[in-house]
Design an enzyme around this catalytic site. Sequence first.
Site, PDB file in Angstrom:
ATOM      1  N   ASN A 136       0.869  -1.186   0.000  1.00 31.43           N
ATOM      2  CA  ASN A 136       0.000   0.000   0.000  1.00 31.43           C
ATOM      3  C   ASN A 136       0.899   1.227   0.000  1.00 31.43           C
ATOM      4  OD1 ASN A 136      -1.292   2.240   1.771  1.00 31.43           O
ATOM      5  ND2 ASN A 136      -3.051   0.990   1.250  1.00 31.43           N
ATOM      6  N   CYS A 166      -5.785   8.909   2.232  1.00 27.98           N
ATOM      7  CA  CYS A 166      -5.441   9.031   3.652  1.00 27.98           C
ATOM      8  C   CYS A 166      -5.879  10.386   4.188  1.00 27.98           C
ATOM      9  CB  CYS A 166      -3.947   8.849   3.889  1.00 27.98           C
ATOM     10  SG  CYS A 166      -3.576   8.895   5.656  1.00 27.98           S
ATOM     11  N   ILE A 228     -13.809   1.095   1.655  1.00 23.69           N
ATOM     12  CA  ILE A 228     -13.527   2.509   1.817  1.00 23.69           C
ATOM     13  C   ILE A 228     -12.353   2.722   2.777  1.00 23.69           C
ATOM     14  CG2 ILE A 228     -15.892   3.308   1.404  1.00 23.69           C
ATOM     15  CD1 ILE A 228     -16.314   3.441   4.436  1.00 23.69           C
ATOM     16  N   GLY A 254     -14.256   0.900  11.702  1.00 27.65           N
ATOM     17  CA  GLY A 254     -14.942  -0.024  12.602  1.00 27.65           C
ATOM     18  C   GLY A 254     -16.413  -0.170  12.236  1.00 27.65           C
ATOM     19  N   GLY A 280     -14.443  -1.863   5.530  1.00 26.81           N
ATOM     20  CA  GLY A 280     -15.071  -0.863   6.389  1.00 26.81           C
ATOM     21  C   GLY A 280     -15.979  -1.561   7.374  1.00 26.81           C
TER      22      GLY A 280
HETATM   23  C1  LIG Z   1      -4.870   2.596  12.679  1.00 29.62           C
HETATM   24  C2  LIG Z   1      -5.215   2.589  11.222  1.00 29.62           C
HETATM   25  C3  LIG Z   1      -4.220   2.816  10.266  1.00 29.62           C
HETATM   26  C4  LIG Z   1      -4.528   2.811   8.901  1.00 29.62           C
HETATM   27  N1  LIG Z   1      -3.522   3.003   7.988  1.00 29.62           N
HETATM   28  C5  LIG Z   1      -3.808   2.923   6.663  1.00 29.62           C
HETATM   29  C6  LIG Z   1      -2.762   3.019   5.703  1.00 29.62           C
HETATM   30  O1  LIG Z   1      -1.577   3.112   6.038  1.00 29.62           O
HETATM   31  N2  LIG Z   1      -3.094   2.971   4.384  1.00 29.62           N
HETATM   32  C7  LIG Z   1      -4.411   2.819   3.974  1.00 29.62           C
HETATM   33  O2  LIG Z   1      -4.674   2.785   2.769  1.00 29.62           O
HETATM   34  N3  LIG Z   1      -5.409   2.694   4.868  1.00 29.62           N
HETATM   35  C8  LIG Z   1      -5.142   2.741   6.199  1.00 29.62           C
HETATM   36  N4  LIG Z   1      -6.149   2.587   7.115  1.00 29.62           N
HETATM   37  C9  LIG Z   1      -7.544   2.357   6.648  1.00 29.62           C
HETATM   38  C10 LIG Z   1      -7.902   0.872   6.637  1.00 29.62           C
HETATM   39  O3  LIG Z   1      -7.055   0.142   5.764  1.00 29.62           O
HETATM   40  C11 LIG Z   1      -9.387   0.659   6.221  1.00 29.62           C
HETATM   41  O4  LIG Z   1      -9.572   1.179   4.936  1.00 29.62           O
HETATM   42  C12 LIG Z   1     -10.361   1.328   7.169  1.00 29.62           C
HETATM   43  O5  LIG Z   1      -9.902   1.280   8.507  1.00 29.62           O
HETATM   44  C13 LIG Z   1     -11.765   0.709   7.098  1.00 29.62           C
HETATM   45  O6  LIG Z   1     -11.760  -0.651   7.462  1.00 29.62           O
HETATM   46  P1  LIG Z   1     -12.060  -1.173   8.976  1.00 29.62           P
HETATM   47  O7  LIG Z   1     -13.300  -0.479   9.449  1.00 29.62           O
HETATM   48  O8  LIG Z   1     -12.203  -2.650   8.866  1.00 29.62           O
HETATM   49  O9  LIG Z   1     -10.872  -0.776   9.800  1.00 29.62           O
HETATM   50  C14 LIG Z   1      -5.867   2.591   8.485  1.00 29.62           C
HETATM   51  C15 LIG Z   1      -6.864   2.361   9.440  1.00 29.62           C
HETATM   52  C16 LIG Z   1      -6.558   2.351  10.793  1.00 29.62           C
HETATM   53  C17 LIG Z   1      -7.658   2.080  11.783  1.00 29.62           C
END
Ligand SMILES: Cc1cc2nc3c(=O)[nH]c(=O)nc-3n(C[C@H](O)[C@H](O)[C@H](O)COP(=O)(O)O)c2cc1C
Length: 342
Positions: A136, A166, A228, A254, A280
Amino acid sequence: MSEKKTLFLPKHNVGGALTGSRPDLSVRPSRSEQPLPTVDQSVTLAGMTMKNPVVVASGTFGFGREYNQFYDLGELGGICAKGLTLHPREGNPAPRIAETPMGILNSVGLQNPGVDAFIAHELPFLRQFDTRVIANISGNTPEEYGIMCQKLSQAGVDMIEVNISCPNVKAGGMAYGTRPELAAEVTEVAKAHAGAVPVMVKLSPNVTDITVIAKAVAEAGADALSLINTIRGMRIDVNTRRPILKMNTGGLSGPAVLPVAVRMVWEVSQAVDLPILGMGGVAKGEDAAQLMLAGASAVAVGTALFADPYAPLKVRDGLTQLAARQGLSQVSQLTGGVLPWN
Ligand SMILES: Cc1cc2nc3c(=O)[nH]c(=O)nc-3n(C[C@H](O)[C@H](O)[C@H](O)COP(=O)(O)O)c2cc1C
């Protein structure tokens, strides 16, 4: 996550905000206790076959080292590694994680060792496992995306996920993901430098109409889309009147964001003819099934990992059981199967 829970966070994600403690290692429910029904779990994402549709979301799994204490990483369909930049980044000041009802806010800000260190030290580790490795990347300029794509394609990753979404960095980041012409430019440069490695572009939910960006990126040659990323949010301590996060705002993830993700995957799947990695708020098989029915070919699990390192395996098994209950022979038959009312 409204109640206080023990969160498990890879050390570079915490930034001092929470002291994550490890779940009991003697309990290893990585394999389901009950035999799984015979459903083909394999899926294909932009020509990349995966043994199952569950990957771990970028930034929530580090480079896998901490989670490898719990189970063989080869059980995962794929690993989206922590977001990389051309040069190492410290990330943002702490506190950079805040709990919210049904999710978390983060403003980690792409802390990472840089693309060269990833290739030298982390990729060989990840390559030991029978799973797909997705790098990524985030750049300050289109040229930076191009340089990283070249390095990573030569290093032999399975796919490159181009993060144009981001919300926690000042330069580049979400600016690329909210303006169609910039999103297209980054996609073109990434494609031109990625060789035969498929390029998946990660979209931001922080837009009025996500299909506008999806179409721009598709026309620019993307091989797949992921969505997302987090939704911008804020929490305030009413007594100190200070925002909880040092950056004031952060990205929400979350369970709270699942319905937004399902809606956006559904909209994007109708707007463009590209495979989608949906994410997501996925914490169980039904959540993943919603994203697949909406049009995703595969799903990523992120924030759920912080409460339960085994979440991706539980999602995988729950999805398989759900497919079996519905009489399907392949999990992939869920993709796009929603029956809208009109
Ligand atoms: C602590 C944290 C760090 C993240 N860092 C990145 C990242 O480096 N690059 C990216 O594309 N998404 C990043 N994300 C987003 C996640 O990959 C994901 O798209 C988002 O959290 C939604 O999924 P979830 O609800 O299952 O966490 C991050 C999310 C969290 C919570």
